[in-house]
Scaffold this active site. Sequence first.
Site, PDB file in Angstrom:
ATOM      1  N   SER A  57       0.836  -1.206   0.000  1.00 31.67           N
ATOM      2  CA  SER A  57       0.000   0.000   0.000  1.00 31.67           C
ATOM      3  C   SER A  57       0.864   1.246   0.000  1.00 31.67           C
ATOM      4  O   SER A  57       1.880   1.300   0.683  1.00 31.67           O
ATOM      5  CB  SER A  57      -0.875   0.033   1.253  1.00 31.67           C
ATOM      6  OG  SER A  57      -1.455   1.307   1.424  1.00 31.67           O
ATOM      7  N   THR A  58       0.446   2.241  -0.752  1.00 30.57           N
ATOM      8  CA  THR A  58       1.048   3.576  -0.641  1.00 30.57           C
ATOM      9  C   THR A  58       0.075   4.517   0.064  1.00 30.57           C
ATOM     10  O   THR A  58       0.333   5.007   1.166  1.00 30.57           O
ATOM     11  CB  THR A  58       1.391   4.133  -2.034  1.00 30.57           C
ATOM     12  OG1 THR A  58       2.365   3.279  -2.637  1.00 30.57           O
ATOM     13  CG2 THR A  58       1.959   5.551  -1.939  1.00 30.57           C
ATOM     14  N   ARG A  59      -1.065   4.791  -0.592  1.00 31.00           N
ATOM     15  CA  ARG A  59      -2.010   5.791  -0.079  1.00 31.00           C
ATOM     16  C   ARG A  59      -2.593   5.432   1.275  1.00 31.00           C
ATOM     17  O   ARG A  59      -2.681   6.272   2.174  1.00 31.00           O
ATOM     18  CB  ARG A  59      -3.182   5.974  -1.066  1.00 31.00           C
ATOM     19  CG  ARG A  59      -2.857   6.865  -2.235  1.00 31.00           C
ATOM     20  CD  ARG A  59      -3.475   6.306  -3.508  1.00 31.00           C
ATOM     21  NE  ARG A  59      -2.747   5.109  -3.879  1.00 31.00           N
ATOM     22  CZ  ARG A  59      -1.689   5.111  -4.708  1.00 31.00           C
ATOM     23  NH1 ARG A  59      -1.318   6.194  -5.316  1.00 31.00           N
ATOM     24  NH2 ARG A  59      -1.019   3.993  -4.957  1.00 31.00           N
ATOM     25  N   THR A  60      -3.028   4.187   1.410  1.00 30.53           N
ATOM     26  CA  THR A  60      -3.697   3.806   2.653  1.00 30.53           C
ATOM     27  C   THR A  60      -2.709   3.851   3.810  1.00 30.53           C
ATOM     28  O   THR A  60      -3.012   4.371   4.890  1.00 30.53           O
ATOM     29  CB  THR A  60      -4.319   2.402   2.498  1.00 30.53           C
ATOM     30  OG1 THR A  60      -5.133   2.421   1.324  1.00 30.53           O
ATOM     31  CG2 THR A  60      -5.152   2.040   3.705  1.00 30.53           C
ATOM     32  N   ASN A 181     -13.473  -4.716  -5.468  1.00 30.34           N
ATOM     33  CA  ASN A 181     -13.702  -4.080  -4.171  1.00 30.34           C
ATOM     34  C   ASN A 181     -14.090  -2.602  -4.293  1.00 30.34           C
ATOM     35  O   ASN A 181     -14.931  -2.103  -3.536  1.00 30.34           O
ATOM     36  CB  ASN A 181     -12.464  -4.250  -3.280  1.00 30.34           C
ATOM     37  CG  ASN A 181     -11.140  -4.010  -4.004  1.00 30.34           C
ATOM     38  OD1 ASN A 181     -11.112  -3.527  -5.144  1.00 30.34           O
ATOM     39  ND2 ASN A 181     -10.038  -4.373  -3.362  1.00 30.34           N
ATOM     40  N   ASP A 248     -10.547   1.481 -12.256  1.00 31.08           N
ATOM     41  CA  ASP A 248      -9.505   0.966 -11.360  1.00 31.08           C
ATOM     42  C   ASP A 248      -8.674   0.013 -12.205  1.00 31.08           C
ATOM     43  O   ASP A 248      -9.013  -0.286 -13.364  1.00 31.08           O
ATOM     44  CB  ASP A 248     -10.180   0.252 -10.171  1.00 31.08           C
ATOM     45  CG  ASP A 248      -9.187  -0.282  -9.135  1.00 31.08           C
ATOM     46  OD1 ASP A 248      -8.009   0.147  -9.141  1.00 31.08           O
ATOM     47  OD2 ASP A 248      -9.590  -1.130  -8.310  1.00 31.08           O
ATOM     48  N   SER A 252      -6.244  -6.722  -9.824  1.00 32.51           N
ATOM     49  CA  SER A 252      -6.108  -6.347  -8.416  1.00 32.51           C
ATOM     50  C   SER A 252      -5.039  -7.184  -7.730  1.00 32.51           C
ATOM     51  O   SER A 252      -4.643  -8.245  -8.240  1.00 32.51           O
ATOM     52  CB  SER A 252      -7.453  -6.521  -7.695  1.00 32.51           C
ATOM     53  OG  SER A 252      -8.315  -5.458  -8.008  1.00 32.51           O
ATOM     54  N   MET A 253      -4.629  -6.741  -6.553  1.00 28.24           N
ATOM     55  CA  MET A 253      -3.632  -7.486  -5.787  1.00 28.24           C
ATOM     56  C   MET A 253      -4.166  -8.885  -5.489  1.00 28.24           C
ATOM     57  O   MET A 253      -5.284  -9.036  -5.007  1.00 28.24           O
ATOM     58  CB  MET A 253      -3.312  -6.743  -4.483  1.00 28.24           C
ATOM     59  CG  MET A 253      -2.555  -5.447  -4.716  1.00 28.24           C
ATOM     60  SD  MET A 253      -2.182  -4.585  -3.163  1.00 28.24           S
ATOM     61  CE  MET A 253      -3.730  -3.728  -2.878  1.00 28.24           C
ATOM     62  N   LEU A 289      -6.198   4.696  -7.698  1.00 27.77           N
ATOM     63  CA  LEU A 289      -4.757   4.519  -7.819  1.00 27.77           C
ATOM     64  C   LEU A 289      -4.315   3.297  -6.973  1.00 27.77           C
ATOM     65  O   LEU A 289      -4.957   3.028  -5.977  1.00 27.77           O
ATOM     66  CB  LEU A 289      -3.990   5.770  -7.399  1.00 27.77           C
ATOM     67  CG  LEU A 289      -4.451   7.096  -8.018  1.00 27.77           C
ATOM     68  CD1 LEU A 289      -3.536   8.232  -7.534  1.00 27.77           C
ATOM     69  CD2 LEU A 289      -4.452   7.028  -9.532  1.00 27.77           C
ATOM     70  N   ARG A 316      -7.794  10.880   0.871  1.00 31.36           N
ATOM     71  CA  ARG A 316      -7.696   9.688   1.719  1.00 31.36           C
ATOM     72  C   ARG A 316      -7.273  10.081   3.127  1.00 31.36           C
ATOM     73  O   ARG A 316      -7.689   9.466   4.100  1.00 31.36           O
ATOM     74  CB  ARG A 316      -6.682   8.700   1.115  1.00 31.36           C
ATOM     75  CG  ARG A 316      -7.106   8.066  -0.207  1.00 31.36           C
ATOM     76  CD  ARG A 316      -8.321   7.172  -0.049  1.00 31.36           C
ATOM     77  NE  ARG A 316      -8.102   6.205   1.017  1.00 31.36           N
ATOM     78  CZ  ARG A 316      -7.432   5.062   0.866  1.00 31.36           C
ATOM     79  NH1 ARG A 316      -6.975   4.700  -0.303  1.00 31.36           N
ATOM     80  NH2 ARG A 316      -7.261   4.239   1.899  1.00 31.36           N
TER      81      ARG A 316
HETATM   82  N1   CP Z   1      -6.117   3.495  -3.314  1.00 30.81           N
HETATM   83  C1   CP Z   1      -5.382   2.775  -2.446  1.00 30.81           C
HETATM   84  O1   CP Z   1      -5.870   2.152  -1.499  1.00 30.81           O
HETATM   85  O2   CP Z   1      -4.039   2.818  -2.689  1.00 30.81           O
HETATM   86  P1   CP Z   1      -2.905   1.986  -1.934  1.00 30.81           P
HETATM   87  O3   CP Z   1      -3.029   0.555  -2.362  1.00 30.81           O
HETATM   88  O4   CP Z   1      -1.628   2.609  -2.385  1.00 30.81           O
HETATM   89  O5   CP Z   1      -3.116   2.107  -0.446  1.00 30.81           O
HETATM   90  N1  NVA Z   2      -8.738  -3.117  -6.757  1.00 28.16           N
HETATM   91  C1  NVA Z   2      -7.412  -2.799  -6.297  1.00 28.16           C
HETATM   92  C2  NVA Z   2      -7.441  -1.562  -5.448  1.00 28.16           C
HETATM   93  C3  NVA Z   2      -6.097  -1.106  -4.959  1.00 28.16           C
HETATM   94  C4  NVA Z   2      -6.192   0.112  -4.079  1.00 28.16           C
HETATM   95  C5  NVA Z   2      -6.847  -3.977  -5.533  1.00 28.16           C
HETATM   96  O1  NVA Z   2      -7.593  -4.592  -4.744  1.00 28.16           O
HETATM   97  O2  NVA Z   2      -5.689  -4.306  -5.722  1.00 28.16           O
END
Ligand code: CP
Ligand code: NVA
Length: 333
Positions: A57-60, A181, A248, A252-253, A289, A316
Amino acid sequence: EMRTAREQQHHSYISNRRDDDTQTRYRSGGGGGGDGGGDGTTPLAGKTLAMIFTKRSTRTRVSAETGWAHYGGHPMFLGKDDIQIGGGEPLRDTAIVVSSMVDAILARVGEHEEIETLAKNSTVPVINALTARFHPLQALADIMTLYETVIPDALNYPASAKLPLPLLPPLKVAWVGDANNIIHSLLVSLPRIGPISLTVATPQGYNCDPEVVSDAVGEATGGDKRGEVKFTRDPAVAVRDADFIITDTWVSMGQEAEKAKRLRDFAGYQVTEKMASGAKPDWKFMHCLPRKAEEVDDEVFYNPNRSIVFQEAENRKYTVMAVYEMLMLWAKN
Ligand code: CP
Ligand code: NVA
Protein backbone atom coordinates in the site's frame (compact mmCIF):
# COMPACT_ATOMS: atom_id res chain seq x y z
CA GLU A 1 -0.43 27.43 -3.07
CA MET A 2 -3.16 24.84 -3.64
CA ARG A 3 -1.99 22.20 -1.22
CA THR A 4 -1.42 24.64 1.59
CA ALA A 5 -4.83 26.17 1.12
CA ARG A 6 -6.47 22.75 1.20
CA GLU A 7 -4.55 21.74 4.29
CA GLN A 8 -5.44 24.97 6.04
CA GLN A 9 -9.04 24.48 5.13
CA HIS A 10 -9.05 21.00 6.58
CA HIS A 11 -7.26 22.06 9.74
CA SER A 12 -9.82 24.77 10.17
CA TYR A 13 -12.66 22.21 9.94
CA ILE A 14 -11.06 20.41 12.84
CA SER A 15 -10.44 23.41 15.05
CA ASN A 16 -13.82 24.93 14.25
CA ARG A 17 -15.49 21.66 15.09
CA ARG A 18 -13.91 21.81 18.49
CA ASP A 19 -14.87 25.41 19.14
CA ASP A 20 -18.43 25.43 17.95
CA ASP A 21 -20.80 24.59 20.77
CA THR A 22 -23.70 24.05 18.43
CA GLN A 23 -22.00 21.17 16.65
CA THR A 24 -22.06 18.73 19.52
CA ARG A 25 -21.72 15.74 17.20
CA TYR A 26 -18.13 16.80 16.62
CA ARG A 27 -17.24 16.87 20.28
CA SER A 28 -15.87 14.02 22.32
CA GLY A 29 -18.25 12.49 24.79
CA GLY A 30 -17.38 13.80 28.19
CA GLY A 31 -13.65 14.35 28.33
CA GLY A 32 -11.26 11.76 29.69
CA GLY A 33 -8.17 10.61 27.85
CA GLY A 34 -7.96 11.62 24.21
CA ASP A 35 -9.98 14.79 24.64
CA GLY A 36 -11.22 15.81 21.21
CA GLY A 37 -13.34 18.59 22.70
CA GLY A 38 -10.52 20.54 24.32
CA ASP A 39 -8.10 22.96 22.81
CA GLY A 40 -5.32 20.37 22.41
CA THR A 41 -4.15 19.36 19.00
CA THR A 42 -3.28 15.83 20.12
CA PRO A 43 -6.55 14.12 20.97
CA LEU A 44 -5.05 10.68 20.33
CA ALA A 45 -1.99 11.21 22.54
CA GLY A 46 -1.08 7.95 24.21
CA LYS A 47 -3.22 5.92 21.81
CA THR A 48 -1.74 3.29 19.53
CA LEU A 49 -3.04 2.16 16.14
CA ALA A 50 -1.94 -1.27 14.89
CA MET A 51 -1.76 -1.26 11.09
CA ILE A 52 -1.83 -4.88 9.95
CA PHE A 53 -1.12 -5.14 6.20
CA THR A 54 -0.84 -8.44 4.34
CA LYS A 55 -0.76 -6.56 1.01
CA ARG A 56 1.26 -3.60 -0.17
CA SER A 57 0.00 0.00 0.00
CA THR A 58 1.05 3.58 -0.64
CA ARG A 59 -2.01 5.79 -0.08
CA THR A 60 -3.70 3.81 2.65
CA ARG A 61 -0.53 3.35 4.63
CA VAL A 62 0.65 6.95 4.35
CA SER A 63 -2.77 8.51 5.01
CA ALA A 64 -3.56 6.21 7.92
CA GLU A 65 -0.15 6.57 9.52
CA THR A 66 0.26 10.33 9.13
CA GLY A 67 -3.40 10.97 10.04
CA TRP A 68 -3.11 9.10 13.34
CA ALA A 69 0.21 10.80 14.10
CA HIS A 70 -1.35 14.18 13.27
CA TYR A 71 -3.67 13.69 16.23
CA GLY A 72 -0.72 12.84 18.47
CA GLY A 73 -1.18 9.08 18.47
CA HIS A 74 1.33 6.35 17.73
CA PRO A 75 0.71 4.37 14.53
CA MET A 76 2.49 1.04 14.34
CA PHE A 77 2.92 -0.48 10.87
CA LEU A 78 2.86 -4.29 10.98
CA GLY A 79 3.55 -5.80 7.57
CA LYS A 80 2.96 -9.52 7.19
CA ASP A 81 6.67 -10.25 7.24
CA ASP A 82 7.21 -8.22 10.42
CA ILE A 83 4.72 -10.09 12.55
CA GLN A 84 3.98 -13.79 12.99
CA ILE A 85 1.03 -13.69 10.56
CA GLY A 86 3.66 -14.18 7.86
CA GLY A 87 4.73 -17.43 9.54
CA GLY A 88 1.18 -18.70 9.79
CA GLU A 89 -0.07 -17.44 13.18
CA PRO A 90 -3.86 -17.34 12.83
CA LEU A 91 -5.68 -14.02 12.46
CA ARG A 92 -7.85 -15.02 15.39
CA ASP A 93 -4.89 -15.26 17.77
CA THR A 94 -3.34 -12.13 16.29
CA ALA A 95 -6.53 -10.14 16.91
CA ILE A 96 -6.80 -11.29 20.53
CA VAL A 97 -3.18 -10.47 21.31
CA VAL A 98 -2.79 -7.22 19.38
CA SER A 99 -6.10 -5.78 20.57
CA SER A 100 -5.09 -6.39 24.18
CA MET A 101 -2.31 -3.85 23.72
CA VAL A 102 -3.56 -1.18 21.29
CA ASP A 103 -6.52 1.21 20.96
CA ALA A 104 -7.56 0.44 17.37
CA ILE A 105 -6.60 -1.83 14.48
CA LEU A 106 -6.56 -0.86 10.81
CA ALA A 107 -6.09 -3.87 8.55
CA ARG A 108 -5.57 -4.64 4.87
CA VAL A 109 -6.12 -8.34 4.22
CA GLY A 110 -7.11 -10.75 1.44
CA GLU A 111 -10.57 -12.31 1.63
CA HIS A 112 -13.28 -10.26 3.33
CA GLU A 113 -13.78 -13.06 5.87
CA GLU A 114 -10.31 -12.27 7.18
CA ILE A 115 -11.28 -8.78 8.34
CA GLU A 116 -14.41 -10.26 9.90
CA THR A 117 -12.24 -12.71 11.83
CA LEU A 118 -10.11 -9.84 13.06
CA ALA A 119 -13.18 -7.81 14.05
CA LYS A 120 -14.84 -10.74 15.81
CA ASN A 121 -11.80 -11.44 17.94
CA SER A 122 -10.66 -7.89 18.62
CA THR A 123 -11.60 -5.93 21.73
CA VAL A 124 -10.92 -2.60 19.94
CA PRO A 125 -12.36 -1.09 16.72
CA VAL A 126 -11.13 -2.67 13.47
CA ILE A 127 -11.01 -0.44 10.38
CA ASN A 128 -11.13 -2.12 6.96
CA ALA A 129 -8.18 -0.84 4.93
CA LEU A 130 -9.14 -3.02 1.90
CA THR A 131 -10.28 -6.57 1.39
CA ALA A 132 -10.95 -8.38 -1.88
CA ARG A 133 -14.62 -7.42 -1.43
CA PHE A 134 -14.66 -3.84 -0.12
CA HIS A 135 -12.51 -0.73 0.26
CA PRO A 136 -14.64 1.61 2.39
CA LEU A 137 -11.90 4.14 3.14
CA GLN A 138 -11.54 4.70 -0.60
CA ALA A 139 -15.30 5.26 -0.97
CA LEU A 140 -15.16 7.95 1.73
CA ALA A 141 -12.41 9.82 -0.10
CA ASP A 142 -14.35 9.47 -3.35
CA ILE A 143 -17.46 10.92 -1.73
CA MET A 144 -15.45 13.86 -0.38
CA THR A 145 -14.03 14.41 -3.85
CA LEU A 146 -17.50 14.34 -5.44
CA TYR A 147 -18.69 16.98 -2.95
CA GLU A 148 -15.62 19.15 -3.55
CA THR A 149 -16.30 18.99 -7.28
CA VAL A 150 -20.06 19.41 -7.33
CA ILE A 151 -20.86 21.59 -4.29
CA PRO A 152 -17.55 22.75 -2.87
CA ASP A 153 -19.22 25.13 -0.41
CA ALA A 154 -20.77 22.16 1.37
CA LEU A 155 -17.38 21.34 2.87
CA ASN A 156 -16.45 24.92 3.72
CA TYR A 157 -17.29 24.40 7.36
CA PRO A 158 -18.62 26.38 9.13
CA ALA A 159 -18.57 29.41 6.82
CA SER A 160 -21.14 28.13 4.37
CA ALA A 161 -21.64 24.48 5.20
CA LYS A 162 -24.81 23.19 6.81
CA LEU A 163 -24.65 19.91 8.63
CA PRO A 164 -25.71 17.31 7.89
CA LEU A 165 -24.35 17.73 4.40
CA PRO A 166 -26.99 18.23 1.71
CA LEU A 167 -27.58 15.42 -0.74
CA LEU A 168 -25.73 15.81 -4.03
CA PRO A 169 -27.86 16.93 -6.99
CA PRO A 170 -28.75 14.35 -9.66
CA LEU A 171 -25.53 13.04 -11.20
CA LYS A 172 -24.55 10.38 -13.67
CA VAL A 173 -21.61 8.28 -12.60
CA ALA A 174 -20.10 5.65 -14.90
CA TRP A 175 -17.88 2.80 -13.79
CA VAL A 176 -15.98 1.14 -16.64
CA GLY A 177 -13.77 -1.77 -15.67
CA ASP A 178 -13.49 -4.67 -13.25
CA ALA A 179 -16.15 -5.87 -10.80
CA ASN A 180 -14.00 -5.45 -7.70
CA ASN A 181 -13.70 -4.08 -4.17
CA ILE A 182 -13.76 -0.44 -5.32
CA ILE A 183 -17.01 -0.61 -7.29
CA HIS A 184 -18.55 -2.73 -4.51
CA SER A 185 -17.84 0.04 -2.00
CA LEU A 186 -19.14 2.68 -4.41
CA LEU A 187 -22.28 0.61 -5.03
CA VAL A 188 -23.17 0.53 -1.35
CA SER A 189 -22.26 4.15 -0.62
CA LEU A 190 -23.08 6.40 -3.60
CA PRO A 191 -26.85 5.76 -3.35
CA ARG A 192 -26.72 7.29 0.13
CA ILE A 193 -25.47 10.71 -0.96
CA GLY A 194 -28.05 11.72 -3.54
CA PRO A 195 -30.14 10.74 -6.56
CA ILE A 196 -27.16 9.31 -8.38
CA SER A 197 -27.51 7.23 -11.49
CA LEU A 198 -24.64 4.76 -11.37
CA THR A 199 -24.04 2.68 -14.48
CA VAL A 200 -21.50 -0.11 -14.22
CA ALA A 201 -19.88 -1.56 -17.35
CA THR A 202 -17.94 -4.79 -16.83
CA PRO A 203 -16.98 -7.46 -19.39
CA GLN A 204 -18.71 -10.80 -19.81
CA GLY A 205 -17.62 -13.06 -16.96
CA TYR A 206 -16.89 -10.18 -14.57
CA ASN A 207 -19.95 -9.44 -12.45
CA CYS A 208 -20.43 -7.60 -9.20
CA ASP A 209 -21.34 -9.69 -6.17
CA PRO A 210 -25.13 -10.25 -6.29
CA GLU A 211 -25.53 -9.54 -2.57
CA VAL A 212 -23.74 -6.21 -2.92
CA VAL A 213 -25.86 -5.39 -5.97
CA SER A 214 -29.07 -6.14 -4.16
CA ASP A 215 -28.04 -3.94 -1.20
CA ALA A 216 -27.15 -1.17 -3.64
CA VAL A 217 -30.42 -1.37 -5.54
CA GLY A 218 -32.36 -1.37 -2.25
CA GLU A 219 -30.43 1.66 -1.03
CA ALA A 220 -30.83 3.55 -4.31
CA THR A 221 -34.55 3.00 -4.62
CA GLY A 222 -35.66 2.72 -0.97
CA GLY A 223 -37.62 5.44 0.82
CA ASP A 224 -37.88 8.68 -1.13
CA LYS A 225 -34.58 8.14 -2.92
CA ARG A 226 -34.52 8.47 -6.66
CA GLY A 227 -31.16 7.00 -7.50
CA GLU A 228 -30.59 4.07 -9.78
CA VAL A 229 -28.03 1.36 -10.36
CA LYS A 230 -27.64 -0.18 -13.80
CA PHE A 231 -25.35 -2.75 -15.38
CA THR A 232 -24.12 -3.15 -18.94
CA ARG A 233 -21.34 -4.78 -20.97
CA ASP A 234 -20.99 -1.72 -23.16
CA PRO A 235 -18.67 1.08 -21.97
CA ALA A 236 -20.34 3.50 -24.41
CA VAL A 237 -23.71 2.91 -22.71
CA ALA A 238 -22.19 3.50 -19.27
CA VAL A 239 -20.48 6.78 -20.17
CA ARG A 240 -23.45 8.33 -22.00
CA ASP A 241 -24.08 11.79 -20.43
CA ALA A 242 -21.78 10.88 -17.52
CA ASP A 243 -20.57 13.60 -15.15
CA PHE A 244 -17.93 11.28 -13.70
CA ILE A 245 -16.13 8.28 -15.17
CA ILE A 246 -14.40 6.04 -12.66
CA THR A 247 -12.20 3.00 -13.11
CA ASP A 248 -9.51 0.97 -11.36
CA THR A 249 -6.80 -1.49 -12.29
CA TRP A 250 -7.90 -4.55 -14.25
CA VAL A 251 -5.59 -6.74 -12.15
CA SER A 252 -6.11 -6.35 -8.42
CA MET A 253 -3.63 -7.49 -5.79
CA GLY A 254 -3.81 -11.26 -5.63
CA GLN A 255 -4.93 -11.66 -9.27
CA GLU A 256 -1.47 -11.41 -10.82
CA ALA A 257 -1.70 -14.94 -12.27
CA GLU A 258 -4.78 -13.91 -14.30
CA LYS A 259 -3.10 -10.89 -15.81
CA ALA A 260 -2.81 -12.07 -19.43
CA LYS A 261 -6.42 -13.29 -19.57
CA ARG A 262 -7.69 -10.11 -17.95
CA LEU A 263 -5.86 -7.86 -20.40
CA ARG A 264 -7.59 -9.77 -23.20
CA ASP A 265 -11.00 -9.76 -21.53
CA PHE A 266 -10.91 -6.00 -20.83
CA ALA A 267 -10.05 -4.98 -24.37
CA GLY A 268 -12.18 -1.97 -25.31
CA TYR A 269 -12.54 -0.83 -21.68
CA GLN A 270 -9.67 1.68 -21.63
CA VAL A 271 -10.87 5.17 -20.63
CA THR A 272 -9.87 7.63 -23.35
CA GLU A 273 -11.29 10.88 -24.73
CA LYS A 274 -12.62 8.92 -27.69
CA MET A 275 -14.47 6.25 -25.69
CA ALA A 276 -15.89 9.03 -23.50
CA SER A 277 -17.13 11.15 -26.39
CA GLY A 278 -20.75 10.58 -25.32
CA ALA A 279 -20.14 11.88 -21.77
CA LYS A 280 -20.94 15.43 -20.57
CA PRO A 281 -18.44 17.89 -22.06
CA ASP A 282 -16.84 18.62 -18.68
CA TRP A 283 -16.81 15.03 -17.38
CA LYS A 284 -14.29 14.26 -14.64
CA PHE A 285 -12.11 11.20 -14.27
CA MET A 286 -11.53 9.38 -10.98
CA HIS A 287 -9.36 6.37 -10.03
CA CYS A 288 -8.34 5.09 -6.59
CA LEU A 289 -4.76 4.52 -7.82
CA PRO A 290 -2.33 2.92 -8.40
CA ARG A 291 -3.04 3.26 -12.11
CA LYS A 292 -1.84 1.29 -15.11
CA ALA A 293 -1.97 2.77 -18.58
CA GLU A 294 -4.10 -0.08 -19.94
CA GLU A 295 -7.23 1.10 -18.09
CA VAL A 296 -6.79 4.85 -18.78
CA ASP A 297 -4.49 6.56 -21.21
CA ASP A 298 -2.10 9.40 -20.34
CA GLU A 299 -4.16 11.99 -22.17
CA VAL A 300 -7.05 11.55 -19.74
CA PHE A 301 -5.07 10.61 -16.65
CA TYR A 302 -2.70 13.59 -16.73
CA ASN A 303 -5.18 16.20 -17.95
CA PRO A 304 -5.79 18.46 -14.94
CA ASN A 305 -9.11 19.62 -16.41
CA ARG A 306 -10.33 16.05 -16.57
CA SER A 307 -8.60 14.06 -13.93
CA ILE A 308 -9.13 14.66 -10.21
CA VAL A 309 -7.20 11.59 -9.13
CA PHE A 310 -4.54 13.33 -7.06
CA GLN A 311 -7.09 15.39 -5.15
CA GLU A 312 -8.96 12.10 -4.61
CA ALA A 313 -5.75 10.50 -3.29
CA GLU A 314 -5.03 13.41 -0.92
CA ASN A 315 -8.57 13.15 0.40
CA ARG A 316 -7.70 9.69 1.72
CA LYS A 317 -5.93 11.47 4.56
CA TYR A 318 -8.75 13.81 5.58
CA THR A 319 -11.35 11.07 5.40
CA VAL A 320 -9.40 8.48 7.39
CA MET A 321 -8.87 11.21 9.99
CA ALA A 322 -12.64 11.67 10.08
CA VAL A 323 -12.98 7.93 10.72
CA TYR A 324 -10.56 8.24 13.64
CA GLU A 325 -12.53 11.17 15.02
CA MET A 326 -15.76 9.25 14.74
CA LEU A 327 -14.47 6.02 16.29
CA MET A 328 -12.08 7.38 18.88
CA LEU A 329 -13.42 10.80 19.81
CA TRP A 330 -17.15 11.21 19.21
CA ALA A 331 -18.29 7.70 19.90
CA LYS A 332 -16.69 7.48 23.29
CA ASN A 333 -18.41 4.82 25.34
N1 CP B 1 -6.12 3.49 -3.31
C1 CP B 1 -5.38 2.78 -2.45
O1 CP B 1 -5.87 2.15 -1.50
O2 CP B 1 -4.04 2.82 -2.69
P1 CP B 1 -2.91 1.99 -1.93
O3 CP B 1 -3.03 0.55 -2.36
O4 CP B 1 -1.63 2.61 -2.38
O5 CP B 1 -3.12 2.11 -0.45
N1 NVA C 1 -8.74 -3.12 -6.76
C1 NVA C 1 -7.41 -2.80 -6.30
C2 NVA C 1 -7.44 -1.56 -5.45
C3 NVA C 1 -6.10 -1.11 -4.96
C4 NVA C 1 -6.19 0.11 -4.08
C5 NVA C 1 -6.85 -3.98 -5.53
O1 NVA C 1 -7.59 -4.59 -4.74
O2 NVA C 1 -5.69 -4.31 -5.72
